[in-house]
Design a protein around this motif. Structure first.
Motif, PDB file in Angstrom:
ATOM      1  N   GLY A  49       5.772 -24.185  -9.974  1.00 36.63           N
ATOM      2  CA  GLY A  49       6.193 -24.902 -10.889  1.00 36.63           C
ATOM      3  C   GLY A  49       7.711 -25.684 -10.525  1.00 36.63           C
ATOM      4  N   ALA A  50       7.949 -25.926  -9.217  1.00 33.40           N
ATOM      5  CA  ALA A  50       9.088 -26.439  -9.099  1.00 33.40           C
ATOM      6  C   ALA A  50       8.902 -27.617  -7.926  1.00 33.40           C
ATOM      7  CB  ALA A  50      10.116 -25.639  -8.026  1.00 33.40           C
ATOM      8  N   PRO A  51       8.187 -28.752  -8.372  1.00 29.69           N
ATOM      9  CA  PRO A  51       7.951 -29.654  -7.386  1.00 29.69           C
ATOM     10  C   PRO A  51       8.684 -30.617  -6.581  1.00 29.69           C
ATOM     11  CG  PRO A  51       6.481 -29.937  -9.433  1.00 29.69           C
ATOM     12  CD  PRO A  51       7.650 -28.745  -9.585  1.00 29.69           C
ATOM     13  N   ALA A  52      10.112 -30.757  -7.452  1.00 31.69           N
ATOM     14  CA  ALA A  52      11.379 -31.343  -6.894  1.00 31.69           C
ATOM     15  C   ALA A  52      11.809 -30.335  -5.601  1.00 31.69           C
ATOM     16  CB  ALA A  52      12.365 -31.401  -7.733  1.00 31.69           C
ATOM     17  N   PHE A 100      -0.770 -28.907  -6.739  1.00 32.84           N
ATOM     18  CA  PHE A 100      -0.663 -29.616  -8.366  1.00 32.84           C
ATOM     19  C   PHE A 100      -1.377 -29.277  -9.158  1.00 32.84           C
ATOM     20  CE2 PHE A 100       2.170 -32.298  -5.871  1.00 32.84           C
ATOM     21  CZ  PHE A 100       3.301 -32.647  -6.960  1.00 32.84           C
ATOM     22  N   VAL A 101      -2.856 -28.930  -8.553  1.00 30.82           N
ATOM     23  CA  VAL A 101      -4.056 -28.701  -9.356  1.00 30.82           C
ATOM     24  C   VAL A 101      -3.652 -27.241  -9.759  1.00 30.82           C
ATOM     25  CG1 VAL A 101      -6.436 -27.955  -9.418  1.00 30.82           C
ATOM     26  CG2 VAL A 101      -5.536 -29.993  -8.217  1.00 30.82           C
ATOM     27  N   TRP A 102      -3.079 -26.288  -8.983  1.00 32.59           N
ATOM     28  CA  TRP A 102      -2.800 -24.864  -9.659  1.00 32.59           C
ATOM     29  C   TRP A 102      -1.446 -25.037 -10.663  1.00 32.59           C
ATOM     30  CZ3 TRP A 102      -2.797 -21.787  -4.105  1.00 32.59           C
ATOM     31  CH2 TRP A 102      -3.944 -21.589  -3.797  1.00 32.59           C
ATOM     32  N   LEU A 103      -0.704 -25.866 -10.345  1.00 36.59           N
ATOM     33  CA  LEU A 103       0.212 -26.041 -11.185  1.00 36.59           C
ATOM     34  C   LEU A 103      -0.248 -26.244 -12.741  1.00 36.59           C
ATOM     35  CD1 LEU A 103       3.265 -26.440 -11.863  1.00 36.59           C
ATOM     36  CD2 LEU A 103       3.174 -28.878 -11.301  1.00 36.59           C
ATOM     37  N   LEU A 169       8.566 -36.194  -7.240  1.00 34.39           N
ATOM     38  CA  LEU A 169       9.653 -36.810  -8.112  1.00 34.39           C
ATOM     39  C   LEU A 169       8.982 -37.082  -9.301  1.00 34.39           C
ATOM     40  CD1 LEU A 169      11.361 -39.206  -5.446  1.00 34.39           C
ATOM     41  CD2 LEU A 169      12.142 -36.888  -6.439  1.00 34.39           C
ATOM     42  N   LEU A 170       7.718 -36.934  -9.453  1.00 31.75           N
ATOM     43  CA  LEU A 170       7.015 -37.806 -10.869  1.00 31.75           C
ATOM     44  C   LEU A 170       5.882 -36.581 -11.274  1.00 31.75           C
ATOM     45  CD1 LEU A 170       7.318 -41.459 -10.610  1.00 31.75           C
ATOM     46  CD2 LEU A 170       8.859 -40.111 -11.781  1.00 31.75           C
ATOM     47  N   PRO A 171       6.005 -35.245 -11.118  1.00 32.94           N
ATOM     48  CA  PRO A 171       4.811 -34.569 -11.197  1.00 32.94           C
ATOM     49  C   PRO A 171       3.988 -34.722 -12.654  1.00 32.94           C
ATOM     50  CG  PRO A 171       6.945 -33.569 -11.582  1.00 32.94           C
ATOM     51  CD  PRO A 171       7.118 -34.693 -11.332  1.00 32.94           C
ATOM     52  N   ALA A 172       4.563 -35.242 -13.785  1.00 36.99           N
ATOM     53  CA  ALA A 172       3.750 -35.585 -14.910  1.00 36.99           C
ATOM     54  C   ALA A 172       2.947 -36.920 -14.636  1.00 36.99           C
ATOM     55  CB  ALA A 172       4.942 -35.880 -16.017  1.00 36.99           C
ATOM     56  N   TYR A 173       3.056 -37.448 -13.558  1.00 30.77           N
ATOM     57  CA  TYR A 173       2.179 -38.718 -13.238  1.00 30.77           C
ATOM     58  C   TYR A 173       1.192 -38.420 -12.280  1.00 30.77           C
ATOM     59  CZ  TYR A 173       5.264 -41.303 -16.314  1.00 30.77           C
ATOM     60  OH  TYR A 173       6.090 -41.813 -17.370  1.00 30.77           O
ATOM     61  N   PHE A 174       0.977 -37.068 -11.952  1.00 33.43           N
ATOM     62  CA  PHE A 174       0.038 -36.750 -10.783  1.00 33.43           C
ATOM     63  C   PHE A 174      -1.256 -37.125 -11.270  1.00 33.43           C
ATOM     64  CE2 PHE A 174      -3.380 -34.197  -9.317  1.00 33.43           C
ATOM     65  CZ  PHE A 174      -3.148 -33.957  -7.836  1.00 33.43           C
ATOM     66  N   ALA A 175      -1.957 -37.199 -12.287  1.00 33.85           N
ATOM     67  CA  ALA A 175      -2.993 -37.694 -12.489  1.00 33.85           C
ATOM     68  C   ALA A 175      -3.172 -39.223 -12.387  1.00 33.85           C
ATOM     69  CB  ALA A 175      -3.937 -37.282 -13.923  1.00 33.85           C
ATOM     70  N   PRO A 176      -2.871 -40.157 -12.833  1.00 31.03           N
ATOM     71  CA  PRO A 176      -2.934 -41.570 -12.691  1.00 31.03           C
ATOM     72  C   PRO A 176      -2.624 -41.793 -11.420  1.00 31.03           C
ATOM     73  CG  PRO A 176      -0.891 -41.043 -13.942  1.00 31.03           C
ATOM     74  CD  PRO A 176      -1.770 -39.820 -14.034  1.00 31.03           C
ATOM     75  N   LEU A 177      -1.686 -41.220 -10.633  1.00 30.24           N
ATOM     76  CA  LEU A 177      -1.034 -41.567  -9.384  1.00 30.24           C
ATOM     77  C   LEU A 177      -2.434 -41.216  -8.412  1.00 30.24           C
ATOM     78  CD1 LEU A 177       2.660 -40.653  -9.327  1.00 30.24           C
ATOM     79  CD2 LEU A 177       1.651 -43.012  -9.190  1.00 30.24           C
ATOM     80  N   SER A 178      -3.103 -40.023  -8.497  1.00 29.60           N
ATOM     81  CA  SER A 178      -4.128 -39.695  -7.737  1.00 29.60           C
ATOM     82  C   SER A 178      -5.082 -40.497  -7.893  1.00 29.60           C
ATOM     83  CB  SER A 178      -4.402 -37.974  -7.960  1.00 29.60           C
ATOM     84  OG  SER A 178      -3.397 -37.442  -7.881  1.00 29.60           O
TER      85      SER A 178
END
Length: 202
Positions: A49-52, A100-103, A169-178
């Motif tokens: 839970g700490a991507p940054a 990120f998937v586990w997150l 830096l933008l973990p909430a955007y993992f899905a669209p960015l991926s």
């Protein structure tokens, strides 16, 4: 696409540091394994839970990934060292999306699976091309001195590291960015296969 330009900037300081580490008895394989350990730590920190915060071991792992080659050039390059390096790289590239998937499995699962499939396909096209290039005696130093043939593409190591930094830096955007990055990975692999067809069809 950017690796050859990034190498012009990072290789001189890495080579100096690599010579210093080699003079102190550090081996290239040890540096490779340290880099891998740091990369896996980054994936774990992401999953917790700490991507940054994961940016610290993530970027340190990529410095180590550049240093292992510098140490090898200052001592003795081996085929096993190159093999260990590329294997560690591929594990790192898979571990960060997995973190990120586990997150957030519900939010990131589908996009993460697509991204990992794209990495798998792109990696296979890369390694297959390297085998063909070796078989036909091709050489290139465009991405620096490597133990195997590095074919260029839309996405290379520099772009992937930048992508991972953006995800942290933008973990909430993992899905669209991926979804976007995965599609570009598929394009890179397809272009590489087409290039191989043009060169190696006999």
């Amino acid at each position: 696409m950017l690796d050859r330009y990034a190498r012009q900037i990072i290789d001189p300081p890495l080579n100096r540091l690599g010579r210093g580490l080699a003079a102190r008895g550090m081996t290239a394989n040890f540096v490779t394994l340290v880099g891998l350990a740091l990369g896996l730590l980054a994936a774990l920190v992401i999953a917790l839970g700490a991507p940054a915060l994961a940016l610290v071991p993530l970027l340190a792992s990529r410095i180590a990934d550049g240093l292992d080659g510098a140490v090898a050039r200052a001592t003795r390059k081996t085929d096993f060292g190159g093999y260990l390096d590329i294997t560690a790289d591929f594990l790192f590239y898979g571990a960060i999306p997995m973190g990120f998937v586990w997150l957030s499995p519900a939010t990131n699962g589908a996009a993460g699976a697509f991204l990992l499939t794209a990495f798998y396909f792109n990696g296979a096209s890369f390694l297959g091309y390297a085998i063909l290039a070796e078989k036909h005696g091709q050489k290139t130093d465009a991405q620096g001195q490597k133990s195997l043939y590095y074919s260029n593409g839309i996405l290379e190591g520099t772009e992937t590291i930048a992508f991972f930094v953006l995800l942290c830096l933008l973990p909430a955007y993992f899905a669209p960015l991926s979804w976007i990055f995965g599609a570009l990975c598929f394009a890179t692999a397809c272009l590489r296969i087409n290039a191989a067809k043009q060169i190696y069809t006999a």
